[in-house]
Design a protein around this motif. Structure first.
Motif, PDB file in Angstrom:
ATOM      1  N   GLN A  77       0.825  -1.202   0.000  1.00 16.47           N
ATOM      2  CA  GLN A  77       0.000   0.000   0.000  1.00 16.47           C
ATOM      3  C   GLN A  77       0.863   1.256   0.000  1.00 16.47           C
ATOM      4  OE1 GLN A  77      -2.454  -0.715   3.448  1.00 16.47           O
ATOM      5  NE2 GLN A  77      -4.186  -1.438   2.197  1.00 16.47           N
ATOM      6  N   GLU A  78       1.951   1.222   0.763  1.00 16.67           N
ATOM      7  CA  GLU A  78       2.849   2.374   0.786  1.00 16.67           C
ATOM      8  C   GLU A  78       3.504   2.570  -0.583  1.00 16.67           C
ATOM      9  OE1 GLU A  78       5.444   1.379   4.021  1.00 16.67           O
ATOM     10  OE2 GLU A  78       4.001   2.043   5.546  1.00 16.67           O
ATOM     11  N   ALA A  79       3.919   1.457  -1.205  1.00 14.46           N
ATOM     12  CA  ALA A  79       4.509   1.548  -2.546  1.00 14.46           C
ATOM     13  C   ALA A  79       3.472   2.074  -3.536  1.00 14.46           C
ATOM     14  CB  ALA A  79       5.030   0.177  -2.988  1.00 14.46           C
ATOM     15  N   ASN A  80       2.242   1.602  -3.429  1.00 17.00           N
ATOM     16  CA  ASN A  80       1.168   2.090  -4.304  1.00 17.00           C
ATOM     17  C   ASN A  80       0.919   3.580  -4.098  1.00 17.00           C
ATOM     18  OD1 ASN A  80       0.861  -0.488  -5.308  1.00 17.00           O
ATOM     19  ND2 ASN A  80      -0.990  -0.942  -4.134  1.00 17.00           N
ATOM     20  N   ALA A  81       0.951   4.014  -2.842  1.00 14.35           N
ATOM     21  CA  ALA A  81       0.740   5.440  -2.562  1.00 14.35           C
ATOM     22  C   ALA A  81       1.865   6.277  -3.165  1.00 14.35           C
ATOM     23  CB  ALA A  81       0.650   5.663  -1.048  1.00 14.35           C
ATOM     24  N   ARG A  82       3.106   5.783  -3.020  1.00 13.82           N
ATOM     25  CA  ARG A  82       4.241   6.518  -3.627  1.00 13.82           C
ATOM     26  C   ARG A  82       4.090   6.570  -5.149  1.00 13.82           C
ATOM     27  NH1 ARG A  82       7.024   3.538   0.318  1.00 13.82           N
ATOM     28  NH2 ARG A  82       7.650   1.970  -1.226  1.00 13.82           N
ATOM     29  N   GLN A  83       3.729   5.440  -5.747  1.00 15.46           N
ATOM     30  CA  GLN A  83       3.557   5.398  -7.204  1.00 15.46           C
ATOM     31  C   GLN A  83       2.395   6.293  -7.630  1.00 15.46           C
ATOM     32  OE1 GLN A  83       5.661   3.796  -9.414  1.00 15.46           O
ATOM     33  NE2 GLN A  83       4.537   5.096 -10.833  1.00 15.46           N
ATOM     34  N   GLY A  84       1.327   6.300  -6.830  1.00 26.69           N
ATOM     35  CA  GLY A  84       0.191   7.176  -7.123  1.00 26.69           C
ATOM     36  C   GLY A  84       0.592   8.643  -7.097  1.00 26.69           C
ATOM     37  N   ALA A  85       1.424   9.015  -6.125  1.00 31.11           N
ATOM     38  CA  ALA A  85       1.899  10.400  -6.039  1.00 31.11           C
ATOM     39  C   ALA A  85       2.757  10.744  -7.257  1.00 31.11           C
ATOM     40  CB  ALA A  85       2.680  10.607  -4.742  1.00 31.11           C
ATOM     41  N   LEU A  86       3.625   9.800  -7.646  1.00 29.29           N
ATOM     42  CA  LEU A  86       4.446  10.027  -8.843  1.00 29.29           C
ATOM     43  C   LEU A  86       3.576  10.149 -10.085  1.00 29.29           C
ATOM     44  CD1 LEU A  86       7.435   7.575  -8.216  1.00 29.29           C
ATOM     45  CD2 LEU A  86       7.488  10.077  -8.135  1.00 29.29           C
ATOM     46  N   ASN A  87       2.571   9.297 -10.197  1.00 27.24           N
ATOM     47  CA  ASN A  87       1.654   9.359 -11.341  1.00 27.24           C
ATOM     48  C   ASN A  87       0.921  10.697 -11.372  1.00 27.24           C
ATOM     49  OD1 ASN A  87       2.413   6.780 -12.026  1.00 27.24           O
ATOM     50  ND2 ASN A  87       0.549   5.795 -11.268  1.00 27.24           N
ATOM     51  N   HIS A  88       0.472  11.146 -10.206  1.00 27.15           N
ATOM     52  CA  HIS A  88      -0.231  12.426 -10.124  1.00 27.15           C
ATOM     53  C   HIS A  88       0.684  13.566 -10.568  1.00 27.15           C
ATOM     54  CE1 HIS A  88      -3.194  15.297  -8.758  1.00 27.15           C
ATOM     55  NE2 HIS A  88      -2.248  15.933  -8.083  1.00 27.15           N
ATOM     56  N   GLU A  89       1.925  13.518 -10.098  1.00 26.16           N
ATOM     57  CA  GLU A  89       2.888  14.548 -10.486  1.00 26.16           C
ATOM     58  C   GLU A  89       3.150  14.498 -11.997  1.00 26.16           C
ATOM     59  OE1 GLU A  89       7.556  15.702  -9.614  1.00 26.16           O
ATOM     60  OE2 GLU A  89       6.490  14.423  -8.194  1.00 26.16           O
ATOM     61  N   SER A  90       3.286  13.279 -12.533  1.00 29.06           N
ATOM     62  CA  SER A  90       3.519  13.131 -13.978  1.00 29.06           C
ATOM     63  C   SER A  90       2.332  13.647 -14.776  1.00 29.06           C
ATOM     64  CB  SER A  90       3.764  11.650 -14.320  1.00 29.06           C
ATOM     65  OG  SER A  90       4.954  11.188 -13.724  1.00 29.06           O
ATOM     66  N   ILE A  91       1.129  13.414 -14.313  1.00 27.09           N
ATOM     67  CA  ILE A  91      -0.068  13.914 -15.004  1.00 27.09           C
ATOM     68  C   ILE A  91      -0.088  15.441 -14.979  1.00 27.09           C
ATOM     69  CG2 ILE A  91      -2.590  14.064 -14.823  1.00 27.09           C
ATOM     70  CD1 ILE A  91      -2.523  11.074 -13.977  1.00 27.09           C
TER      71      ILE A  91
ATOM     72  N   GLU B 178       1.193  24.269 -22.486  1.00 30.63           N
ATOM     73  CA  GLU B 178       2.258  25.058 -23.110  1.00 30.63           C
ATOM     74  C   GLU B 178       2.290  24.806 -24.618  1.00 30.63           C
ATOM     75  OE1 GLU B 178       7.112  25.486 -22.864  1.00 30.63           O
ATOM     76  OE2 GLU B 178       6.037  24.541 -21.214  1.00 30.63           O
ATOM     77  N   LEU B 179       2.107  23.538 -25.029  1.00 23.49           N
ATOM     78  CA  LEU B 179       2.071  23.210 -26.452  1.00 23.49           C
ATOM     79  C   LEU B 179       0.893  23.903 -27.125  1.00 23.49           C
ATOM     80  CD1 LEU B 179       3.288  21.643 -28.807  1.00 23.49           C
ATOM     81  CD2 LEU B 179       1.882  19.679 -28.121  1.00 23.49           C
ATOM     82  N   ARG B 180      -0.277  23.927 -26.477  1.00 24.34           N
ATOM     83  CA  ARG B 180      -1.448  24.640 -27.023  1.00 24.34           C
ATOM     84  C   ARG B 180      -1.118  26.108 -27.249  1.00 24.34           C
ATOM     85  NH1 ARG B 180      -5.664  22.839 -22.902  1.00 24.34           N
ATOM     86  NH2 ARG B 180      -5.752  20.662 -23.472  1.00 24.34           N
ATOM     87  N   ASN B 181      -0.473  26.687 -26.237  1.00 29.45           N
ATOM     88  CA  ASN B 181      -0.128  28.110 -26.340  1.00 29.45           C
ATOM     89  C   ASN B 181       0.830  28.351 -27.506  1.00 29.45           C
ATOM     90  OD1 ASN B 181      -1.731  28.647 -24.136  1.00 29.45           O
ATOM     91  ND2 ASN B 181      -0.026  28.679 -22.676  1.00 29.45           N
ATOM     92  N   ILE B 182       1.805  27.450 -27.655  1.00 28.50           N
ATOM     93  CA  ILE B 182       2.768  27.596 -28.751  1.00 28.50           C
ATOM     94  C   ILE B 182       2.063  27.470 -30.099  1.00 28.50           C
ATOM     95  CG2 ILE B 182       4.743  26.487 -29.883  1.00 28.50           C
ATOM     96  CD1 ILE B 182       5.794  25.831 -27.053  1.00 28.50           C
ATOM     97  N   VAL B 183       1.173  26.454 -30.201  1.00 25.28           N
ATOM     98  CA  VAL B 183       0.430  26.256 -31.455  1.00 25.28           C
ATOM     99  C   VAL B 183      -0.467  27.466 -31.723  1.00 25.28           C
ATOM    100  CG1 VAL B 183      -1.341  24.851 -32.579  1.00 25.28           C
ATOM    101  CG2 VAL B 183       0.573  23.751 -31.408  1.00 25.28           C
TER     102      VAL B 183
ATOM    103  N   ILE C 209       2.509  17.413 -14.805  1.00 24.43           N
ATOM    104  CA  ILE C 209       3.555  17.868 -15.724  1.00 24.43           C
ATOM    105  C   ILE C 209       3.078  17.723 -17.166  1.00 24.43           C
ATOM    106  CG2 ILE C 209       5.869  17.329 -16.617  1.00 24.43           C
ATOM    107  CD1 ILE C 209       6.630  16.608 -13.687  1.00 24.43           C
ATOM    108  N   LEU C 210       2.433  16.591 -17.467  1.00 25.68           N
ATOM    109  CA  LEU C 210       1.912  16.367 -18.820  1.00 25.68           C
ATOM    110  C   LEU C 210       0.849  17.400 -19.165  1.00 25.68           C
ATOM    111  CD1 LEU C 210       1.804  14.643 -21.380  1.00 25.68           C
ATOM    112  CD2 LEU C 210       0.133  13.179 -20.212  1.00 25.68           C
ATOM    113  N   ALA C 211      -0.053  17.667 -18.217  1.00 26.59           N
ATOM    114  CA  ALA C 211      -1.098  18.659 -18.471  1.00 26.59           C
ATOM    115  C   ALA C 211      -0.483  20.041 -18.708  1.00 26.59           C
ATOM    116  CB  ALA C 211      -2.089  18.702 -17.297  1.00 26.59           C
TER     117      ALA C 211
END
Length: 103
Positions: free
Chosen positions: A66-80, A89-94, A82-84
């Motif tokens: 569960q702790e590993a899942n929570a850490r991975q969930g936090a990383l996934n949230h951060e990655s999302i 930024e890509l929309r603005n550039i386009v 960053i992606l968003a």
């Protein structure tokens, strides 16, 4: 004391000894059965202790997972996030590029 009285005393004494021997034998049987039951209960308690140890180990592994899942969930949230932000930024550039072409 005459012989008859002595015989009665000896008979009473032997009867008391016989009753005592019977009571001791019954007590020993009772103690033996109690010991067997105690042994059986000890075995069951040991088995339960082993099962509790196994359950505890499983709970520890679940907690770690569960702790590993929570850490991975936090990383996934951060990655999302960053992606968003990158997509925005890509929309603005386009959009800037399209505006620049239209001018």
């Amino acid at each position: 004391m005459n012989t008859e009285e002595l015989t009665q005393v000896v008979t009473a004494h032997q009867s008391a000894i016989s009753r005592h021997d019977i009571e001791i034998a019954e007590t020993r049987q009772t103690l033996h059965r109690a010991g067997e039951r105690l042994d059986s209960m000890t075995e069951r308690l040991n088995a339960l202790g082993d099962r509790l140890d196994t359950i505890g180990e499983r709970l520890d592994r679940v907690t770690e997972q569960q702790e590993a899942n929570a850490r991975q969930g936090a990383l996934n949230h951060e990655s999302i996030q960053i992606l968003a932000a990158s997509m925005q930024e890509l929309r603005n550039i386009v959009a800037d590029h399209l505006r620049g072409r239209s001018n």
